[in-house]
Write a protein that holds these residues in place. Structure first.
Motif, PDB file in Angstrom:
ATOM      1  N   GLY A   7       5.546   9.287  -2.614  1.00 33.61           N
ATOM      2  CA  GLY A   7       5.893   7.988  -3.156  1.00 33.61           C
ATOM      3  C   GLY A   7       7.158   7.364  -2.611  1.00 33.61           C
ATOM      4  O   GLY A   7       7.649   6.407  -3.175  1.00 33.61           O
ATOM      5  N   GLN A   8       7.707   7.888  -1.518  1.00 28.91           N
ATOM      6  CA  GLN A   8       8.934   7.301  -0.993  1.00 28.91           C
ATOM      7  C   GLN A   8       8.639   5.955  -0.353  1.00 28.91           C
ATOM      8  O   GLN A   8       7.654   5.771   0.337  1.00 28.91           O
ATOM      9  N   ASP A   9       9.523   5.020  -0.565  1.00 34.89           N
ATOM     10  CA  ASP A   9       9.365   3.650  -0.134  1.00 34.89           C
ATOM     11  C   ASP A   9       9.774   3.468   1.326  1.00 34.89           C
ATOM     12  O   ASP A   9      10.616   4.200   1.846  1.00 34.89           O
ATOM     13  N   LEU A  10       9.219   2.450   1.957  1.00 36.61           N
ATOM     14  CA  LEU A  10       9.542   2.122   3.340  1.00 36.61           C
ATOM     15  C   LEU A  10      11.036   1.926   3.545  1.00 36.61           C
ATOM     16  O   LEU A  10      11.626   2.478   4.474  1.00 36.61           O
ATOM     17  N   GLY A  11      11.667   1.154   2.678  1.00 37.14           N
ATOM     18  CA  GLY A  11      13.103   0.884   2.820  1.00 37.14           C
ATOM     19  C   GLY A  11      13.942   2.141   2.735  1.00 37.14           C
ATOM     20  O   GLY A  11      14.897   2.327   3.500  1.00 37.14           O
ATOM     21  N   LEU A  64      12.235   8.521  16.606  1.00 33.47           N
ATOM     22  CA  LEU A  64      11.537   9.378  15.652  1.00 33.47           C
ATOM     23  C   LEU A  64      10.451  10.187  16.352  1.00 33.47           C
ATOM     24  O   LEU A  64       9.800   9.703  17.283  1.00 33.47           O
ATOM     25  N   GLY A  65      10.243  11.400  15.862  1.00 28.41           N
ATOM     26  CA  GLY A  65       9.136  12.222  16.332  1.00 28.41           C
ATOM     27  C   GLY A  65       7.831  11.644  15.819  1.00 28.41           C
ATOM     28  O   GLY A  65       7.814  10.750  14.963  1.00 28.41           O
ATOM     29  N   SER A  66       6.733  12.150  16.317  1.00 23.81           N
ATOM     30  CA  SER A  66       5.433  11.571  15.968  1.00 23.81           C
ATOM     31  C   SER A  66       5.131  11.645  14.468  1.00 23.81           C
ATOM     32  O   SER A  66       4.604  10.694  13.897  1.00 23.81           O
ATOM     33  N   ALA A  67       5.476  12.743  13.821  1.00 25.04           N
ATOM     34  CA  ALA A  67       5.210  12.874  12.383  1.00 25.04           C
ATOM     35  C   ALA A  67       6.070  11.900  11.575  1.00 25.04           C
ATOM     36  O   ALA A  67       5.570  11.232  10.662  1.00 25.04           O
ATOM     37  N   GLN A  68       7.349  11.810  11.923  1.00 23.25           N
ATOM     38  CA  GLN A  68       8.242  10.878  11.214  1.00 23.25           C
ATOM     39  C   GLN A  68       7.834   9.441  11.453  1.00 23.25           C
ATOM     40  O   GLN A  68       7.864   8.610  10.552  1.00 23.25           O
ATOM     41  N   ARG A  69       7.450   9.153  12.684  1.00 23.58           N
ATOM     42  CA  ARG A  69       7.019   7.803  13.049  1.00 23.58           C
ATOM     43  C   ARG A  69       5.787   7.417  12.237  1.00 23.58           C
ATOM     44  O   ARG A  69       5.708   6.325  11.694  1.00 23.58           O
ATOM     45  N   GLU A  70       4.811   8.330  12.167  1.00 26.04           N
ATOM     46  CA  GLU A  70       3.584   8.040  11.423  1.00 26.04           C
ATOM     47  C   GLU A  70       3.865   7.871   9.933  1.00 26.04           C
ATOM     48  O   GLU A  70       3.255   7.036   9.273  1.00 26.04           O
ATOM     49  N   THR A  71       4.790   8.642   9.396  1.00 29.26           N
ATOM     50  CA  THR A  71       5.168   8.502   7.987  1.00 29.26           C
ATOM     51  C   THR A  71       5.763   7.125   7.728  1.00 29.26           C
ATOM     52  O   THR A  71       5.448   6.471   6.735  1.00 29.26           O
ATOM     53  N   LEU A  72       6.620   6.669   8.641  1.00 36.16           N
ATOM     54  CA  LEU A  72       7.229   5.344   8.500  1.00 36.16           C
ATOM     55  C   LEU A  72       6.171   4.250   8.614  1.00 36.16           C
ATOM     56  O   LEU A  72       6.149   3.312   7.814  1.00 36.16           O
ATOM     57  N   GLU A  74       2.977   4.573   7.979  1.00 42.23           N
ATOM     58  CA  GLU A  74       2.115   4.653   6.788  1.00 42.23           C
ATOM     59  C   GLU A  74       2.773   3.967   5.597  1.00 42.23           C
ATOM     60  O   GLU A  74       2.111   3.311   4.802  1.00 42.23           O
ATOM     61  N   ALA A  75       4.084   4.107   5.474  1.00 45.81           N
ATOM     62  CA  ALA A  75       4.799   3.416   4.395  1.00 45.81           C
ATOM     63  C   ALA A  75       4.690   1.909   4.567  1.00 45.81           C
ATOM     64  O   ALA A  75       4.520   1.173   3.589  1.00 45.81           O
ATOM     65  N   ARG A  77       2.230   0.348   6.158  1.00 39.08           N
ATOM     66  CA  ARG A  77       0.831  -0.012   5.881  1.00 39.08           C
ATOM     67  C   ARG A  77       0.571  -0.062   4.380  1.00 39.08           C
ATOM     68  O   ARG A  77      -0.150  -0.932   3.898  1.00 39.08           O
ATOM     69  N   ARG A  78       1.165   0.884   3.669  1.00 34.92           N
ATOM     70  CA  ARG A  78       0.992   0.886   2.216  1.00 34.92           C
ATOM     71  C   ARG A  78       1.610  -0.363   1.609  1.00 34.92           C
ATOM     72  O   ARG A  78       1.055  -0.977   0.707  1.00 34.92           O
ATOM     73  N   ARG A  79       2.759  -0.759   2.121  1.00 36.14           N
ATOM     74  CA  ARG A  79       3.405  -1.987   1.654  1.00 36.14           C
ATOM     75  C   ARG A  79       2.515  -3.185   1.943  1.00 36.14           C
ATOM     76  O   ARG A  79       2.404  -4.101   1.154  1.00 36.14           O
ATOM     77  N   LEU A  80       1.871  -3.171   3.110  1.00 36.53           N
ATOM     78  CA  LEU A  80       0.982  -4.268   3.497  1.00 36.53           C
ATOM     79  C   LEU A  80      -0.330  -4.239   2.725  1.00 36.53           C
ATOM     80  O   LEU A  80      -1.001  -5.242   2.604  1.00 36.53           O
ATOM     81  N   GLY A  81      -0.719  -3.051   2.250  1.00 37.64           N
ATOM     82  CA  GLY A  81      -2.029  -2.931   1.612  1.00 37.64           C
ATOM     83  C   GLY A  81      -3.141  -2.887   2.639  1.00 37.64           C
ATOM     84  O   GLY A  81      -4.251  -3.259   2.361  1.00 37.64           O
ATOM     85  N   THR A  82      -2.817  -2.423   3.879  1.00 44.10           N
ATOM     86  CA  THR A  82      -3.813  -2.401   4.938  1.00 44.10           C
ATOM     87  C   THR A  82      -4.160  -0.988   5.364  1.00 44.10           C
ATOM     88  O   THR A  82      -4.520  -0.764   6.496  1.00 44.10           O
ATOM     89  N   ALA A  83      -4.070  -0.030   4.461  1.00 43.53           N
ATOM     90  CA  ALA A  83      -4.460   1.332   4.812  1.00 43.53           C
ATOM     91  C   ALA A  83      -5.937   1.345   5.164  1.00 43.53           C
ATOM     92  O   ALA A  83      -6.685   0.459   4.782  1.00 43.53           O
ATOM     93  N   ASP A  84      -6.368   2.346   5.875  1.00 43.30           N
ATOM     94  CA  ASP A  84      -7.750   2.429   6.328  1.00 43.30           C
ATOM     95  C   ASP A  84      -8.694   2.550   5.146  1.00 43.30           C
ATOM     96  O   ASP A  84      -8.636   3.505   4.383  1.00 43.30           O
ATOM     97  N   HIS A  85      -9.588   1.572   5.006  1.00 46.99           N
ATOM     98  CA  HIS A  85     -10.555   1.574   3.913  1.00 46.99           C
ATOM     99  C   HIS A  85     -11.963   1.894   4.402  1.00 46.99           C
ATOM    100  O   HIS A  85     -12.910   1.757   3.656  1.00 46.99           O
ATOM    101  N   SER A  86     -12.076   2.299   5.672  1.00 51.44           N
ATOM    102  CA  SER A  86     -13.404   2.523   6.228  1.00 51.44           C
ATOM    103  C   SER A  86     -14.146   3.623   5.481  1.00 51.44           C
ATOM    104  O   SER A  86     -15.358   3.564   5.348  1.00 51.44           O
ATOM    105  N   ALA A  87     -13.449   4.622   4.986  1.00 50.17           N
ATOM    106  CA  ALA A  87     -14.102   5.709   4.259  1.00 50.17           C
ATOM    107  C   ALA A  87     -14.653   5.220   2.928  1.00 50.17           C
ATOM    108  O   ALA A  87     -15.591   5.778   2.394  1.00 50.17           O
ATOM    109  N   GLU A  88     -14.063   4.143   2.399  1.00 47.85           N
ATOM    110  CA  GLU A  88     -14.519   3.612   1.123  1.00 47.85           C
ATOM    111  C   GLU A  88     -15.659   2.624   1.304  1.00 47.85           C
ATOM    112  O   GLU A  88     -16.207   2.125   0.335  1.00 47.85           O
ATOM    113  N   GLY A  89     -15.973   2.285   2.562  1.00 47.90           N
ATOM    114  CA  GLY A  89     -17.068   1.368   2.817  1.00 47.90           C
ATOM    115  C   GLY A  89     -16.679  -0.088   2.688  1.00 47.90           C
ATOM    116  O   GLY A  89     -17.501  -0.963   2.874  1.00 47.90           O
TER     117      GLY A  89
END
Length: 147
Positions: A7-11, A64-72, A74-75, A77-89
């Protein structure tokens, strides 16, 4: 370290990475093409829909390393509300945030919705002078078609 899964925020993530790198907002701005004001607003949570390109530039500046970069990212994307929804159809939300209802544009929304719903349609342009609500109109039409 707390990450986005906890639950950590982007900022908070951005500020923590910057401080760990021993950089001020000014130093980070000098390493990237991102302004001090934009960095400050991101860290303070004032930006509701951050550009992923901006986040990538900041991640590059922070080295940032790849894991840290992806975490940032993802934060962001979560703020944008554009996470991948393809699995949900579903097709996911519109790429921009609309906070108020669209009032008095039913005819335009209906026309645009009909155009977007056509299976052979590839492109619809919404044109007009700045500030008349083109983006709001398009977002509402996309929302209705997606529903």
């Amino acid at each position: 370290m707390n990450d986005i899964r906890n639950g950590q925020d982007l900022g908070v993530l951005l500020r923590d990475h910057r401080r760990r790198a021993g950089l001020t907002q000014r130093h980070l701005a000098d390493l990237t093409t991102v302004s001090v004001r934009a960095i400050r607003n991101l860290e303070q949570g004032k930006v509701l829909s951050p550009r992923l390109d901006t986040i990538r530039l900041l991640a590059d500046g922070l080295r940032l390393g790849s894991a840290q970069r992806e975490t940032l990212l993802e934060a962001a994307r979560r703020r944008l509300g554009t996470a991948d929804h393809s699995a949900e159809g579903g097709c996911g939300p519109t790429p921009w945030l609309v906070r108020s209802p669209l009032i008095g544009r039913d005819t335009e929304v209906d026309a645009l919705t009909a155009l977007l719903a056509q299976p052979d349609g590839r492109l619809v342009s919404v044109v007009g002078i700045g500030g008349v609500g083109k983006s709001h109109l398009a977002a509402e039409a996309v929302r209705r078609v997606a529903a």
